[in-house]
Design an enzyme around this catalytic site. Structure first.
Site, PDB file in Angstrom:
ATOM      1  N   GLY B   7       0.852  -0.995  -0.054  1.00 46.19           N
ATOM      2  CA  GLY B   7       0.485   0.146   0.106  1.00 46.19           C
ATOM      3  C   GLY B   7       0.928   1.160   0.290  1.00 46.19           C
ATOM      4  O   GLY B   7       1.617   1.421   1.093  1.00 46.19           O
ATOM      5  N   GLY B   9       0.510   4.452  -0.716  1.00 47.00           N
ATOM      6  CA  GLY B   9       0.105   6.309  -0.380  1.00 47.00           C
ATOM      7  C   GLY B   9       0.523   6.542   0.343  1.00 47.00           C
ATOM      8  O   GLY B   9       2.211   6.169   0.508  1.00 47.00           O
ATOM      9  N   ALA B  10       0.574   7.783   0.792  1.00 46.94           N
ATOM     10  CA  ALA B  10       1.853   8.637   1.115  1.00 46.94           C
ATOM     11  C   ALA B  10       2.176   7.862   2.679  1.00 46.94           C
ATOM     12  O   ALA B  10       3.170   8.263   2.797  1.00 46.94           O
ATOM     13  CB  ALA B  10       0.721  10.639   1.762  1.00 46.94           C
ATOM     14  N   LEU B  11       1.323   7.820   3.407  1.00 53.24           N
ATOM     15  CA  LEU B  11       1.912   6.732   4.994  1.00 53.24           C
ATOM     16  C   LEU B  11       2.412   5.588   4.044  1.00 53.24           C
ATOM     17  O   LEU B  11       3.726   5.629   5.358  1.00 53.24           O
ATOM     18  CB  LEU B  11       0.358   5.862   5.506  1.00 53.24           C
ATOM     19  N   ASN B 102      -5.840   3.152   9.449  1.00 54.80           N
ATOM     20  CA  ASN B 102      -7.384   3.445   9.873  1.00 54.80           C
ATOM     21  C   ASN B 102      -8.403   3.124  10.392  1.00 54.80           C
ATOM     22  O   ASN B 102      -8.485   1.456  10.118  1.00 54.80           O
ATOM     23  CB  ASN B 102      -7.658   4.827   9.055  1.00 54.80           C
ATOM     24  N   LYS B 184      -7.769   7.150  19.157  1.00 54.23           N
ATOM     25  CA  LYS B 184      -7.245   8.359  17.659  1.00 54.23           C
ATOM     26  C   LYS B 184      -9.133   7.990  16.780  1.00 54.23           C
ATOM     27  O   LYS B 184      -9.334   9.488  16.467  1.00 54.23           O
ATOM     28  CB  LYS B 184      -6.845   7.066  16.977  1.00 54.23           C
ATOM     29  N   GLU B 268     -13.438   6.256   3.630  1.00 52.96           N
ATOM     30  CA  GLU B 268     -13.140   4.842   5.121  1.00 52.96           C
ATOM     31  C   GLU B 268     -14.085   4.805   5.620  1.00 52.96           C
ATOM     32  O   GLU B 268     -13.790   4.828   6.598  1.00 52.96           O
ATOM     33  CB  GLU B 268     -11.536   4.949   5.475  1.00 52.96           C
TER      34      GLU B 268
END
Lengths: 303, 303
Positions: B7, B9-11, B102, B184, B268
């Protein structure tokens, strides 16, 4: 009867035009449409048949209109702080005042200023829009339910109802105006609110099962708060089903608040949401979803 | 340690780049960025200092990567049904799997497929965005809290934490992963939800007193549902105040879900809303405002 219409939006123009056509002497207080109406009269496009009024009594101030037997208040509710200025010049001792405005609190505010006994409330079920200046579009419905703010033993309510009836309006009277107002809120709060917030017509809102469930939950909150007000008879829970069926049959319909938001106009969040929330809270009726919807709508109005 | 990042993505790109820079052997599974990264490497623009990795192990399939000691899962949660296909080729008997995704339900889903004992969860507090292919922007923060899905009496958690720590990440471990995830959510649910729904950054959401009140009410619903899960210690109600203070200090910040909606990407809603709602309902915790927010967000995704 000499009638003044205060607030020449789609609703005021439409009912005023019907009354004039039926022979009632009507005087309109106008802003946006004044020049066009003085020049070319008022054009009504209606699902019940189009018509044109070549000469209309249009005025820029209430003082020019003079005294009236009946004042029809068709202002947007956020203009209610203009009641005294706009209505006082029209009143003689026996003038009646009819509010055809949305939501709650209008009759109360009128009664505070002008006395309770002359106040009539009307719940209008009307689909209409303004067109260009001098033009009003009637898209469907138009029924009015009239009720006195305080009951009187005379025929004033019947005379007003008869006047509308003769003009072709499906007009009925009720001895429980409060119930009629709350019944309309059972529809207005979820559908005006969700359609305006999401910018989706009622058919799209109802197409998703979770959102249908939310609509039902919101309607139930409104019914419980309404019934806590001491109505002559309770609004039954099954009223939810009939309102949803009714709306399923409307097809692709945009509630007025959705159109107001699209066109950048102020939303009537006070009369349709905040005043009902306050009346509910005063009777201990919690409305968490209605309050959240009101808050989200207000948030859309910030910059 | 041989590490695969699934994955990109940015993270995934950001933490993977930091790890590679610190000397860890990193292999990325890439789609959108593959061609750019093979051609020109990976560029990180970071508030902690920009850097460029000229050579990056980028792959199109997990089979090409081969076996890994640690698999970092950085997929968007709506891609979780690809777990088996993407992760199985990477696993040997002692491989660990770390979800940095997340919301709730990711460790559970990974444990179902690959066994509970190798699963680690990480709660990442990271502000980052993808730029053009081959570029990632780190806007601030980056702290990670790691916890085992089931407690084991070995040093596997500490070894992973130490690896992140050496790469410059503020990485801590917890013996209550569940509590870290719910903490969170206390931030993610109101701010991702309201900012995405209203398309307003967090400072605008907090600028209106009624909306601040709504944020608090939503946070309290999440805290009550979280505490109903049997945490090692309850999340205190005053956690609401610290989260609001924290957010007031973020200034003009757009949560990731707001950006996802702006850019037309899937939201999400499952992991951040629907799974927490389900876990809450299983413990009898009502979350009417969270459910309404989830429903409204889903409604924005209809056409």
């Amino acid at each position: 009867m000499r009638v003044a219409v205060i607030g020449a939006g789609a609703l005021g123009l439409y009912y005023g035009a019907l009354l004039q056509k039926s022979g009632v002497e009507i005087h309109f207080l106008m802003r946006r449409d004044y020049d066009a109406v003085v020049r070319s009269g008022l054009q009504v496009y209606s699902t019940n048949g189009d018509f044109h009024l070549p000469k209309v009594n249009a005025w820029r101030t209430s003082e020019e209109i003079g005294k009236a037997d009946l004042v029809i208040v068709a202002l947007k509710t956020f203009a209610n702080d203009c009641y005294r200025e706009l209505i006082s010049p029209l009143l003689k001792s026996d003038s009646l005042i009819l509010s055809l405005q949305n939501g709650l609190g209008n009759e109360e505010a009128l009664a505070d200023v002008f006395g309770a006994e002359r106040i009539i409330g009307g719940v209008a079920f009307l689909c209409s829009n303004r067109g260009e200046p001098g033009v009003v579009h009637h898209l469907g419905a138009g029924r009015i339910i009239l009720g006195e703010f305080v009951r009187r033993n005379n025929d004033q309510l019947e005379r007003v109802s008869e006047m509308f009836h003769k003009s072709g309006v499906d007009c009925r009277t009720t001895d429980d105006l409060k119930r009629a107002r709350w019944e309309k809120l059972v529809w207005n709060i979820p559908f005006n609110g969700l359609s305006a917030l999401l910018q989706q017509s009622v058919d799209r809102v109802l197409a998703v099962p979770a959102t249908r469930k939310l609509v039902r939950e919101i309607m139930l909150e409104v019914i419980i708060a309404g019934n806590a007000q001491g109505l002559n008879s309770d609004i039954p829970e099954k009223f939810v089903d009939s309102m949803i069926d009714f709306t399923d049959n409307m097809g692709v319909y945009k509630p007025s608040m959705q159109i107001d938001r699209e066109e950048g106009r102020e939303l009537e969040i006070g009369a349709i949401f905040r005043t009902p929330l306050q009346y509910g809270a005063e009777k201990g009726a919690a409305m968490p979803r209605v309050e959240m919807l009101a808050t989200l709508l207000e948030q859309t109005q910030t910059r």
